[in-house]
Design a protein around this motif. Structure first.
Motif, PDB file in Angstrom:
ATOM      1  N   ASP A  71       3.927  13.499   9.932  1.00  0.00           N
ATOM      2  CA  ASP A  71       4.532  11.705   9.519  1.00  0.00           C
ATOM      3  C   ASP A  71       4.166  11.414   9.640  1.00  0.00           C
ATOM      4  O   ASP A  71       3.703   9.971   9.543  1.00  0.00           O
ATOM      5  N   PHE A  72       4.423  10.940  11.275  1.00  0.00           N
ATOM      6  CA  PHE A  72       4.392  10.057  12.171  1.00  0.00           C
ATOM      7  C   PHE A  72       2.668   9.710  12.428  1.00  0.00           C
ATOM      8  O   PHE A  72       2.681   8.170  12.102  1.00  0.00           O
ATOM      9  N   PHE A  73       1.832  10.594  12.415  1.00  0.00           N
ATOM     10  CA  PHE A  73       0.149  10.700  12.578  1.00  0.00           C
ATOM     11  C   PHE A  73       0.052  10.032  11.151  1.00  0.00           C
ATOM     12  O   PHE A  73      -0.832   8.917  11.365  1.00  0.00           O
ATOM     13  N   MET A  74       0.582  10.493  10.328  1.00  0.00           N
ATOM     14  CA  MET A  74      -0.200   9.982   8.836  1.00  0.00           C
ATOM     15  C   MET A  74      -0.007   8.831   8.763  1.00  0.00           C
ATOM     16  O   MET A  74      -0.586   8.127   8.468  1.00  0.00           O
ATOM     17  N   ASN A  75       1.291   7.923   9.089  1.00  0.00           N
ATOM     18  CA  ASN A  75       1.788   7.029   8.738  1.00  0.00           C
ATOM     19  C   ASN A  75       0.963   6.152  10.259  1.00  0.00           C
ATOM     20  O   ASN A  75       0.567   4.894   9.999  1.00  0.00           O
ATOM     21  N   GLU A  76       1.206   6.598  11.021  1.00  0.00           N
ATOM     22  CA  GLU A  76       0.228   5.734  12.478  1.00  0.00           C
ATOM     23  C   GLU A  76      -1.292   5.998  12.386  1.00  0.00           C
ATOM     24  O   GLU A  76      -1.704   4.338  12.294  1.00  0.00           O
ATOM     25  N   LEU A  77      -1.348   6.682  12.150  1.00  0.00           N
ATOM     26  CA  LEU A  77      -3.148   7.060  12.118  1.00  0.00           C
ATOM     27  C   LEU A  77      -3.764   6.629  10.718  1.00  0.00           C
ATOM     28  O   LEU A  77      -5.024   6.090  10.731  1.00  0.00           O
ATOM     29  N   GLY A  78      -3.037   7.288  10.228  1.00  0.00           N
ATOM     30  CA  GLY A  78      -3.493   7.396   8.123  1.00  0.00           C
ATOM     31  C   GLY A  78      -4.363   5.830   8.023  1.00  0.00           C
ATOM     32  O   GLY A  78      -5.442   5.883   7.381  1.00  0.00           O
ATOM     33  N   PRO A  79      -3.348   4.904   8.455  1.00  0.00           N
ATOM     34  CA  PRO A  79      -3.873   3.775   7.662  1.00  0.00           C
ATOM     35  C   PRO A  79      -5.980   3.142   8.346  1.00  0.00           C
ATOM     36  O   PRO A  79      -6.635   3.080   8.119  1.00  0.00           O
ATOM     37  N   ALA A  80      -5.664   3.938   9.710  1.00  0.00           N
ATOM     38  CA  ALA A  80      -7.107   3.431  10.360  1.00  0.00           C
ATOM     39  C   ALA A  80      -8.182   4.299  10.357  1.00  0.00           C
ATOM     40  O   ALA A  80      -9.130   3.607   9.864  1.00  0.00           O
ATOM     41  N   VAL A  81      -7.761   5.325   9.763  1.00  0.00           N
ATOM     42  CA  VAL A  81      -8.501   6.528   9.186  1.00  0.00           C
ATOM     43  C   VAL A  81      -9.078   6.116   8.138  1.00  0.00           C
ATOM     44  O   VAL A  81     -10.112   6.279   8.195  1.00  0.00           O
ATOM     45  N   TYR A  82      -8.167   6.219   7.012  1.00  0.00           N
ATOM     46  CA  TYR A  82      -8.908   5.522   5.891  1.00  0.00           C
ATOM     47  C   TYR A  82      -9.763   4.475   5.892  1.00  0.00           C
ATOM     48  O   TYR A  82     -10.712   3.962   5.138  1.00  0.00           O
ATOM     49  N   MET A 106       1.328  -1.019  -0.200  1.00  0.00           N
ATOM     50  CA  MET A 106       0.099  -0.541   0.071  1.00  0.00           C
ATOM     51  C   MET A 106       0.891   1.387  -0.077  1.00  0.00           C
ATOM     52  O   MET A 106       1.908   1.172   0.794  1.00  0.00           O
ATOM     53  N   LYS A 107       0.298   1.947  -0.875  1.00  0.00           N
ATOM     54  CA  LYS A 107       1.248   3.273  -0.668  1.00  0.00           C
ATOM     55  C   LYS A 107       0.890   4.318   0.581  1.00  0.00           C
ATOM     56  O   LYS A 107      -0.703   4.136   0.707  1.00  0.00           O
ATOM     57  N   PRO A 108       1.727   5.555   0.721  1.00  0.00           N
ATOM     58  CA  PRO A 108       1.948   6.132   1.330  1.00  0.00           C
ATOM     59  C   PRO A 108       0.708   7.572   1.309  1.00  0.00           C
ATOM     60  O   PRO A 108       0.437   7.105  -0.296  1.00  0.00           O
ATOM     61  N   ILE A 109      -0.035   7.822   1.836  1.00  0.00           N
ATOM     62  CA  ILE A 109      -1.457   8.314   1.936  1.00  0.00           C
ATOM     63  C   ILE A 109      -0.477  10.365   1.575  1.00  0.00           C
ATOM     64  O   ILE A 109       0.642  10.097   2.517  1.00  0.00           O
ATOM     65  N   LYS A 110      -0.853  10.593   0.658  1.00  0.00           N
ATOM     66  CA  LYS A 110      -0.385  12.088   0.609  1.00  0.00           C
ATOM     67  C   LYS A 110      -0.960  12.703   0.219  1.00  0.00           C
ATOM     68  O   LYS A 110      -2.618  12.783  -0.314  1.00  0.00           O
ATOM     69  N   LEU A 111      -1.019  13.844   0.868  1.00  0.00           N
ATOM     70  CA  LEU A 111      -1.625  15.197   0.817  1.00  0.00           C
ATOM     71  C   LEU A 111      -0.826  16.236   0.030  1.00  0.00           C
ATOM     72  O   LEU A 111       0.690  15.935  -0.856  1.00  0.00           O
ATOM     73  N   PRO A 112      -1.827  16.822  -1.139  1.00  0.00           N
ATOM     74  CA  PRO A 112      -1.678  18.041  -1.241  1.00  0.00           C
ATOM     75  C   PRO A 112      -0.936  19.161  -0.663  1.00  0.00           C
ATOM     76  O   PRO A 112      -1.098  19.261   0.670  1.00  0.00           O
ATOM     77  N   LYS A 113       0.014  19.856  -1.495  1.00  0.00           N
ATOM     78  CA  LYS A 113       0.789  20.598  -0.947  1.00  0.00           C
ATOM     79  C   LYS A 113       0.228  21.654  -0.001  1.00  0.00           C
ATOM     80  O   LYS A 113       0.912  22.226   1.393  1.00  0.00           O
ATOM     81  N   GLU A 114      -0.614  22.334  -0.615  1.00  0.00           N
ATOM     82  CA  GLU A 114      -1.449  23.565   0.212  1.00  0.00           C
ATOM     83  C   GLU A 114      -2.535  22.022   1.622  1.00  0.00           C
ATOM     84  O   GLU A 114      -1.741  23.902   2.340  1.00  0.00           O
ATOM     85  N   GLN A 115      -2.816  21.832   1.546  1.00  0.00           N
ATOM     86  CA  GLN A 115      -3.117  21.028   2.345  1.00  0.00           C
ATOM     87  C   GLN A 115      -2.287  20.001   3.752  1.00  0.00           C
ATOM     88  O   GLN A 115      -2.191  20.270   4.700  1.00  0.00           O
ATOM     89  N   ARG A 116      -0.892  20.579   2.516  1.00  0.00           N
ATOM     90  CA  ARG A 116       0.096  19.700   4.165  1.00  0.00           C
ATOM     91  C   ARG A 116       0.153  21.082   4.326  1.00  0.00           C
ATOM     92  O   ARG A 116       0.521  20.796   6.016  1.00  0.00           O
ATOM     93  N   GLU A 117       0.433  22.192   3.765  1.00  0.00           N
ATOM     94  CA  GLU A 117       0.963  23.179   4.381  1.00  0.00           C
ATOM     95  C   GLU A 117       0.347  23.750   5.649  1.00  0.00           C
ATOM     96  O   GLU A 117       0.679  24.588   6.821  1.00  0.00           O
ATOM     97  N   ALA A 118      -1.213  24.009   5.427  1.00  0.00           N
ATOM     98  CA  ALA A 118      -2.053  24.238   6.326  1.00  0.00           C
ATOM     99  C   ALA A 118      -2.304  23.269   7.614  1.00  0.00           C
ATOM    100  O   ALA A 118      -2.170  23.835   8.652  1.00  0.00           O
ATOM    101  N   MET A 119      -1.794  21.485   7.849  1.00  0.00           N
ATOM    102  CA  MET A 119      -2.143  21.336   8.963  1.00  0.00           C
ATOM    103  C   MET A 119      -0.749  21.394   9.487  1.00  0.00           C
ATOM    104  O   MET A 119      -1.154  21.648  10.631  1.00  0.00           O
ATOM    105  N   LEU A 120       0.254  22.009   8.733  1.00  0.00           N
ATOM    106  CA  LEU A 120       1.388  22.364   9.153  1.00  0.00           C
ATOM    107  C   LEU A 120       1.632  23.566  10.420  1.00  0.00           C
ATOM    108  O   LEU A 120       1.781  23.698  11.731  1.00  0.00           O
TER     109      LEU A 120
END
Length: 83
Positions: free
Chosen positions: A40-51, A1-15
């Motif tokens: 990155d930590f939360f995307m890797n740890e929580l991302g799959p469960a949320v997905y 499974m490939k990692p979840i990627k966020l669009p640049k604008e969305q990632r910047e807003a999250m940061l």
């Protein structure tokens, strides 16, 4: 499974949100690199469960809609009289 990627604008807003959270809730300032690592930590740890939960919600919604569609199709049937 490939990692979840966020669009640049969305990632910047999250940061921005992560940095604001630490400032407002914890009284700590963290830099952009620390916020990026935390994201990155939360995307890797929580991302799959949320997905996966989103997919389960989609399955439930699809099943409900298919049930309604099936009922609509039955409603279109012509009644055949037996003589």
């Amino acid at each position: 499974m490939k990692p979840i990627k966020l669009p640049k604008e969305q990632r910047e807003a999250m940061l921005d949100h992560i940095q604001s959270y630490f400032e407002l809730e914890r009284g700590e300032s963290i830099g952009r690199l620390a916020a990026d690592s935390l994201l990155d930590f939360f995307m890797n740890e929580l991302g799959p469960a949320v997905y996966n939960q989103a997919l389960n919600d989609c399955r439930t919604l699809t099943a409900q809609r298919m049930q309604g569609l099936e009922e609509d199709i039955y409603a279109l049937e012509w009644r055949v009289s037996r003589k």
